[in-house]
Design a protein around this motif. Structure first.
Motif, PDB file in Angstrom:
ATOM      1  N   ALA A  43       0.813  -1.222   0.000  1.00  0.00           N
ATOM      2  CA  ALA A  43       0.000   0.000   0.000  1.00  0.00           C
ATOM      3  C   ALA A  43       0.846   1.272   0.000  1.00  0.00           C
ATOM      4  O   ALA A  43       0.294   2.368  -0.109  1.00  0.00           O
ATOM      5  CB  ALA A  43      -0.944   0.009   1.202  1.00  0.00           C
ATOM      6  N   GLY A  44       2.170   1.141   0.136  1.00  0.00           N
ATOM      7  CA  GLY A  44       3.020   2.334   0.056  1.00  0.00           C
ATOM      8  C   GLY A  44       3.524   2.849   1.385  1.00  0.00           C
ATOM      9  O   GLY A  44       4.025   3.978   1.454  1.00  0.00           O
ATOM     10  N   LYS A  45       3.416   2.046   2.448  1.00  0.00           N
ATOM     11  CA  LYS A  45       3.886   2.487   3.768  1.00  0.00           C
ATOM     12  C   LYS A  45       5.389   2.753   3.760  1.00  0.00           C
ATOM     13  O   LYS A  45       5.856   3.784   4.237  1.00  0.00           O
ATOM     14  CB  LYS A  45       3.577   1.424   4.825  1.00  0.00           C
ATOM     15  CG  LYS A  45       2.108   1.085   4.967  1.00  0.00           C
ATOM     16  CD  LYS A  45       1.888   0.004   6.007  1.00  0.00           C
ATOM     17  CE  LYS A  45       2.502  -1.330   5.632  1.00  0.00           C
ATOM     18  NZ  LYS A  45       1.932  -1.930   4.398  1.00  0.00           N
ATOM     19  N   ALA A  55      -1.435  -5.346  -8.994  1.00  0.00           N
ATOM     20  CA  ALA A  55      -0.552  -4.751 -10.001  1.00  0.00           C
ATOM     21  C   ALA A  55       0.823  -4.461  -9.411  1.00  0.00           C
ATOM     22  O   ALA A  55       1.853  -4.684 -10.062  1.00  0.00           O
ATOM     23  CB  ALA A  55      -1.177  -3.475 -10.549  1.00  0.00           C
ATOM     24  N   ARG A  56       0.849  -3.991  -8.170  1.00  0.00           N
ATOM     25  CA  ARG A  56       2.137  -3.695  -7.526  1.00  0.00           C
ATOM     26  C   ARG A  56       2.904  -4.973  -7.206  1.00  0.00           C
ATOM     27  O   ARG A  56       4.133  -5.010  -7.315  1.00  0.00           O
ATOM     28  CB  ARG A  56       1.898  -2.869  -6.255  1.00  0.00           C
ATOM     29  CG  ARG A  56       1.390  -1.466  -6.553  1.00  0.00           C
ATOM     30  CD  ARG A  56       1.062  -0.679  -5.292  1.00  0.00           C
ATOM     31  NE  ARG A  56       0.438   0.596  -5.640  1.00  0.00           N
ATOM     32  CZ  ARG A  56      -0.003   1.483  -4.743  1.00  0.00           C
ATOM     33  NH1 ARG A  56       0.131   1.239  -3.447  1.00  0.00           N
ATOM     34  NH2 ARG A  56      -0.562   2.603  -5.146  1.00  0.00           N
ATOM     35  N   PHE A  57       2.188  -6.017  -6.809  1.00  0.00           N
ATOM     36  CA  PHE A  57       2.845  -7.303  -6.573  1.00  0.00           C
ATOM     37  C   PHE A  57       3.521  -7.803  -7.851  1.00  0.00           C
ATOM     38  O   PHE A  57       4.659  -8.272  -7.839  1.00  0.00           O
ATOM     39  CB  PHE A  57       1.835  -8.343  -6.093  1.00  0.00           C
ATOM     40  CG  PHE A  57       1.464  -8.227  -4.632  1.00  0.00           C
ATOM     41  CD1 PHE A  57       2.230  -7.474  -3.762  1.00  0.00           C
ATOM     42  CD2 PHE A  57       0.352  -8.886  -4.135  1.00  0.00           C
ATOM     43  CE1 PHE A  57       1.888  -7.379  -2.409  1.00  0.00           C
ATOM     44  CE2 PHE A  57       0.008  -8.802  -2.792  1.00  0.00           C
ATOM     45  CZ  PHE A  57       0.778  -8.043  -1.935  1.00  0.00           C
ATOM     46  N   ARG A  58       2.797  -7.727  -8.971  1.00  0.00           N
ATOM     47  CA  ARG A  58       3.339  -8.212 -10.240  1.00  0.00           C
ATOM     48  C   ARG A  58       4.552  -7.373 -10.666  1.00  0.00           C
ATOM     49  O   ARG A  58       5.531  -7.896 -11.197  1.00  0.00           O
ATOM     50  CB  ARG A  58       2.262  -8.203 -11.317  1.00  0.00           C
ATOM     51  CG  ARG A  58       1.120  -9.174 -11.038  1.00  0.00           C
ATOM     52  CD  ARG A  58       0.176  -9.333 -12.205  1.00  0.00           C
ATOM     53  NE  ARG A  58      -0.939 -10.199 -11.863  1.00  0.00           N
ATOM     54  CZ  ARG A  58      -0.871 -11.530 -11.794  1.00  0.00           C
ATOM     55  NH1 ARG A  58       0.281 -12.142 -12.069  1.00  0.00           N
ATOM     56  NH2 ARG A  58      -1.933 -12.246 -11.468  1.00  0.00           N
ATOM     57  N   SER A  59       4.486  -6.075 -10.396  1.00  0.00           N
ATOM     58  CA  SER A  59       5.609  -5.203 -10.727  1.00  0.00           C
ATOM     59  C   SER A  59       6.841  -5.571  -9.904  1.00  0.00           C
ATOM     60  O   SER A  59       7.959  -5.611 -10.415  1.00  0.00           O
ATOM     61  CB  SER A  59       5.225  -3.745 -10.475  1.00  0.00           C
ATOM     62  OG  SER A  59       6.319  -2.886 -10.677  1.00  0.00           O
ATOM     63  N   LYS A  72      11.009  -7.396  -1.614  1.00  0.00           N
ATOM     64  CA  LYS A  72       9.859  -6.845  -0.901  1.00  0.00           C
ATOM     65  C   LYS A  72       8.619  -7.725  -1.017  1.00  0.00           C
ATOM     66  O   LYS A  72       7.618  -7.469  -0.352  1.00  0.00           O
ATOM     67  CB  LYS A  72       9.539  -5.440  -1.433  1.00  0.00           C
ATOM     68  CG  LYS A  72      10.686  -4.446  -1.287  1.00  0.00           C
ATOM     69  CD  LYS A  72      10.358  -3.101  -1.874  1.00  0.00           C
ATOM     70  CE  LYS A  72       9.407  -2.322  -0.990  1.00  0.00           C
ATOM     71  NZ  LYS A  72       9.216  -0.928  -1.485  1.00  0.00           N
ATOM     72  N   LEU A  73       8.692  -8.738  -1.864  1.00  0.00           N
ATOM     73  CA  LEU A  73       7.538  -9.609  -2.094  1.00  0.00           C
ATOM     74  C   LEU A  73       7.768 -10.941  -1.379  1.00  0.00           C
ATOM     75  O   LEU A  73       8.536 -11.779  -1.821  1.00  0.00           O
ATOM     76  CB  LEU A  73       7.363  -9.838  -3.596  1.00  0.00           C
ATOM     77  CG  LEU A  73       6.071 -10.518  -4.055  1.00  0.00           C
ATOM     78  CD1 LEU A  73       4.852  -9.716  -3.630  1.00  0.00           C
ATOM     79  CD2 LEU A  73       6.088 -10.703  -5.557  1.00  0.00           C
ATOM     80  N   SER A  74       7.108 -11.122  -0.255  1.00  0.00           N
ATOM     81  CA  SER A  74       7.270 -12.340   0.543  1.00  0.00           C
ATOM     82  C   SER A  74       6.120 -13.307   0.276  1.00  0.00           C
ATOM     83  O   SER A  74       5.070 -12.912  -0.262  1.00  0.00           O
ATOM     84  CB  SER A  74       7.285 -11.985   2.035  1.00  0.00           C
ATOM     85  OG  SER A  74       5.999 -11.567   2.455  1.00  0.00           O
ATOM     86  N   PRO A  75       6.280 -14.576   0.647  1.00  0.00           N
ATOM     87  CA  PRO A  75       5.169 -15.530   0.506  1.00  0.00           C
ATOM     88  C   PRO A  75       3.919 -15.060   1.245  1.00  0.00           C
ATOM     89  O   PRO A  75       2.794 -15.321   0.810  1.00  0.00           O
ATOM     90  CB  PRO A  75       5.735 -16.815   1.117  1.00  0.00           C
ATOM     91  CG  PRO A  75       7.218 -16.690   0.939  1.00  0.00           C
ATOM     92  CD  PRO A  75       7.514 -15.237   1.113  1.00  0.00           C
TER      93      PRO A  75
END
Length: 278
Positions: free
Chosen positions: A56-58, A165-169, A179-182
């Protein structure tokens, strides 16, 4: 905007123009530096809690907020998974040691509210532990506020479509893949469960003296500007005239007994930057 549903087409905020964003960002960052001078001079204690949906941009908001602050008086707290010893403690205990002392600003990148969100949804805490947290959190925060701590809690809100969309990016960017964890990926399939957990958390902890401030974050640039402005509005600070710093003239005469070591004996980093000039 309702987090439970995708944002309808045509209702998403227009992307903030880069030039307008950068101009206002610079102004707000200068104001935050001035606010920190008041915090230091007055001995105030500021505690900022950042919660919200994954992606979310925190983190990027915290980065912009602290970019020019004095790190000796501003700390980011992002705690890892608790150890076995910490799990045996009173739940709030490991957060207490990170609370601000006089003249400090502490920013929690996720906080004690892990229990009401991730732990609740993923089954990392028991039902009695969860219910105990909802009872104790308002009392805990009331004690902080009564003791004079400026406590502000932010919830960053983003739609399911934008989150995906941010996850895919992130998945396609080697610089941000970490930054993308399980756990983040799991949140896509548990969207409704996280929504219910957030609603229950707000119902129990959005109380006078420690209200939740929601930051709409479909556009990260807008959310950064809005949260920085909100901090400056909610903290009752004032300008403090900085002490004048006199830079002395360099002495014309120096100690003639000093002999610089032979530069050939020193180890230097290779000047690879020179190749960029060709």
């Amino acid at each position: 905007m309702n987090e439970h549903e995708a944002v309808p087409e045509g209702t998403r905020p227009r992307k903030l123009a880069k030039r307008a964003y950068e101009r206002e960002l610079r102004r707000l960052q200068a104001e935050l530096v001035a606010m920190q001078q008041w915090v230091i001079a007055s001995g105030a204690r500021v505690c900022l809690v950042f919660e919200g949906r994954d992606a979310a941009g925190k983190g990027s908001a915290i980065k912009r907020i602290t970019e020019y602050l004095n790190p000796r008086h501003a700390r980011i707290v992002a705690l890892p998974t608790p150890t076995d010893r910490e799990r045996s403690q009173w739940y709030f205990q490991r957060y207490v040691e990170h609370l601000p002392a006089a003249g400090e600003i502490v920013l929690f990148d996720r906080s004690w509210y892990n229990r009401a969100g991730v732990e609740r949804v993923m089954g990392f805490c028991t039902e009695p532990e969860y219910l105990r947290f909802l009872r104790q959190a308002p009392a805990f925060e009331r004690m902080l506020v009564e003791d004079g701590i400026h406590l502000i809690k932010y919830w960053f809100s983003v739609s399911d479509a934008e989150q995906e969309a941010r996850f895919r990016s992130r998945a396609e960017d080697p610089m941000r893949r970490w930054k993308l964890s399980p756990m983040d990926v799991e949140s896509i399939t548990r969207w409704e469960e996280y929504s219910r957990a957030k609603d229950a958390m707000f119902a129990a902890t959005d109380l006078p003296g420690s209200r939740w401030v929601t930051v709409e974050s479909e556009d990260k640039k807008r959310s950064r500007i809005n949260v920085m402005h909100d901090i400056l509005e909610r903290i009752p600070w004032r300008y403090v005239e900085p002490a004048r710093i006199e830079i002395p003239e360099r002495p014309a005469e120096r100690d003639t007994d000093y002999v610089r070591p032979n530069r050939d004996d020193l180890l230097y980093a290779a000047d690879v930057a020179a190749a960029l000039e060709r």
